[in-house]
Write a protein that holds these residues in place. Structure first.
Motif, mmCIF file in Angstrom:
data_model
loop_
_atom_site.group_PDB
_atom_site.id
_atom_site.type_symbol
_atom_site.label_atom_id
_atom_site.label_comp_id
_atom_site.label_asym_id
_atom_site.label_seq_id
_atom_site.Cartn_x
_atom_site.Cartn_y
_atom_site.Cartn_z
ATOM 1 N N ALA A 277 2.561 6.525 2.269
ATOM 2 C CA ALA A 277 3.225 6.676 3.663
ATOM 3 C C ALA A 277 2.364 6.127 4.707
ATOM 4 O O ALA A 277 3.017 5.684 5.901
ATOM 5 N N LEU A 278 1.069 5.968 4.657
ATOM 6 C CA LEU A 278 0.053 5.423 5.679
ATOM 7 C C LEU A 278 0.940 3.848 5.650
ATOM 8 O O LEU A 278 0.756 3.130 6.852
ATOM 9 N N ILE A 279 0.957 3.223 4.483
ATOM 10 C CA ILE A 279 1.338 1.947 4.465
ATOM 11 C C ILE A 279 2.354 1.817 4.944
ATOM 12 O O ILE A 279 2.747 0.512 5.761
ATOM 13 N N LEU A 280 3.413 2.463 4.601
ATOM 14 C CA LEU A 280 4.849 2.177 5.463
ATOM 15 C C LEU A 280 4.831 2.225 6.934
ATOM 16 O O LEU A 280 5.562 1.638 7.458
ATOM 17 N N MET B 150 -2.598 -8.272 4.205
ATOM 18 C CA MET B 150 -3.911 -7.813 4.434
ATOM 19 C C MET B 150 -3.853 -7.185 5.903
ATOM 20 O O MET B 150 -4.591 -6.007 5.993
ATOM 21 N N GLU B 151 -3.280 -7.652 6.677
ATOM 22 C CA GLU B 151 -2.869 -6.941 8.149
ATOM 23 C C GLU B 151 -2.357 -5.780 7.984
ATOM 24 O O GLU B 151 -2.858 -4.615 8.496
ATOM 25 N N VAL B 152 -1.582 -5.482 7.046
ATOM 26 C CA VAL B 152 -0.859 -3.940 6.956
ATOM 27 C C VAL B 152 -1.959 -3.173 6.326
ATOM 28 O O VAL B 152 -1.812 -1.998 6.621
ATOM 29 N N ALA B 153 -2.815 -3.667 5.266
ATOM 30 C CA ALA B 153 -3.756 -2.863 4.732
ATOM 31 C C ALA B 153 -4.947 -2.269 5.800
ATOM 32 O O ALA B 153 -5.064 -1.269 5.730
ATOM 33 N N ARG B 154 -5.255 -3.307 6.717
ATOM 34 C CA ARG B 154 -6.114 -3.349 7.781
ATOM 35 C C ARG B 154 -5.496 -1.933 8.588
ATOM 36 O O ARG B 154 -6.350 -1.055 9.104
ATOM 37 N N ARG B 155 -4.331 -1.930 8.914
ATOM 38 C CA ARG B 155 -3.695 -0.980 10.031
ATOM 39 C C ARG B 155 -3.474 0.361 9.360
ATOM 40 O O ARG B 155 -3.603 1.613 10.067
ATOM 41 N N ALA B 156 -3.226 0.460 7.914
ATOM 42 C CA ALA B 156 -2.971 1.577 7.417
ATOM 43 C C ALA B 156 -4.455 1.928 6.858
ATOM 44 O O ALA B 156 -4.435 3.305 6.642
ATOM 45 N N GLY B 157 -5.703 1.456 6.894
ATOM 46 C CA GLY B 157 -6.824 1.906 6.752
ATOM 47 C C GLY B 157 -6.964 2.188 5.291
ATOM 48 O O GLY B 157 -7.818 3.077 4.830
ATOM 49 N N VAL B 158 -6.424 1.455 4.431
ATOM 50 C CA VAL B 158 -6.628 1.136 2.869
ATOM 51 C C VAL B 158 -7.034 -0.110 2.502
ATOM 52 O O VAL B 158 -6.890 -1.057 3.398
ATOM 53 N N GLY B 159 -7.354 -0.078 1.396
ATOM 54 C CA GLY B 159 -7.895 -1.465 0.931
ATOM 55 C C GLY B 159 -6.608 -2.369 0.447
ATOM 56 O O GLY B 159 -5.487 -1.731 0.339
ATOM 57 N N VAL C 47 10.548 -0.569 3.541
ATOM 58 C CA VAL C 47 10.348 -0.318 5.034
ATOM 59 C C VAL C 47 11.803 -0.092 5.534
ATOM 60 O O VAL C 47 11.976 1.012 6.181
ATOM 61 N N MET C 48 12.526 -1.139 5.236
ATOM 62 C CA MET C 48 14.188 -0.983 5.434
ATOM 63 C C MET C 48 14.668 0.378 5.065
ATOM 64 O O MET C 48 15.541 0.999 5.718
ATOM 65 N N GLN C 49 14.317 0.543 3.799
ATOM 66 C CA GLN C 49 14.946 1.738 2.991
ATOM 67 C C GLN C 49 14.636 3.105 3.815
ATOM 68 O O GLN C 49 15.525 3.955 3.901
#
Length: 258
Positions: free
Chosen positions: A20-23, A40-49, A67-69
């Motif tokens: 959920a955080l990644i999406l 990598m940018e998505v991971a940084r924003r989600a706070g995960v590796g 994401v679109m789904q």
């Protein structure tokens, strides 16, 4: 390695939370930077590796489709909720406005979905069918109420969404619908409901104009509201000058030092 039964539900819950955080992070990143954003940018924003992102979404294509789904499923759920609204006509136009106002931030993602590059779309196709069914049911309810023209089909509504989203892209995110969009949506109304809606708007505007203005902040006397131009704040030029003198004296260096 065997995972103890007591920890397995916690592992699954943690995985769902990370997904959920990644999406959510991907949705924000895509709206701001388009489909060129990196995992990598998505991971940084989600706070995960980065490894966590790759476990859930091995490729960027898989993430984009998810994401679109999620967005289309959200619209389908919103349309289904509107089916219980006691005023299906108002619910239909509220949903239409929401789709048009919130879609421009997903421009690049929508363009990718409409392309013909062969990327997998099975999940997205199912989400789209759910949205179309819910939208169709809401449209039929609004037509039975007499709020929407009887000849309008779901395909017509989807085509209108496409055109209105293109118009809305010229406005800032969060702005209300563009005047041209409002005209197009009004064209979906039956003639009688359009007249009723216009009369309601006129009544609301008349009521706002007839509201008593705030009294003069200096002497509390009634303030005359002009028919054109900016609304008056003071009852007379004398009170306006007195207010100006009070502001000037309160901002003087002598009073501030005191």
């Amino acid at each position: 390695m065997t995972v103890p039964n007591g920890t397995e539900p916690a592992v699954r819950a943690d995985a769902r939370r990370n997904r959920a955080l990644i999406l959510a992070a991907a949705q924000r990143a895509l709206a701001e930077r388009g489909t060129s954003v990196s995992l990598m940018e998505v991971a940084r924003r989600a706070g995960v590796g980065a490894g966590t992102v790759h476990r859930h979404f091995p490729t960027k294509t898989a993430l984009l489709e998810a994401v679109m789904q999620e967005r289309v499923d959200g619209l389908a759920a919103l349309a289904a909720e509107h089916l219980t609204d006691p005023d299906p006509g108002a619910a239909f136009f509220a949903l239409s406005t929401h789709v048009i106002v919130t879609t421009p931030g997903n421009k690049d993602l929508c363009d990718l979905v409409q392309s013909d590059d062969g990327w997998p779309r099975a999940l997205l196709r199912g989400a789209g069918e759910r949205f179309h069914r819910a939208l169709g049911a809401l449209l039929v309810a609004a037509q039975r109420q007499g709020a929407v023209r009887a000849e309008v089909t779901v395909t017509d509504v989807l085509d209108i969404f496409t055109g209105c989203v293109a118009i809305q892209r010229h406005r800032q995110t969060g702005d209300p619908v563009a005047p041209a969009v409002a005209l197009i949506l009004d064209a979906l109304r039956t003639p009688s409901s359009a007249v009723t809606e216009l009369a309601k708007t006129d009544r609301d505007e008349t009521a706002r104009r007839s509201e008593s203005p705030a009294p003069c902040p200096v002497c509390r006397a009634p303030v005359h509201r002009p028919t054109i131009g900016r609304p008056a704040r003071y009852c007379s030029p004398a009170c306006r000058q007195k207010a100006h003198r009070l502001r000037s004296s309160s901002n003087s260096p002598r009073l501030r030092r005191a």
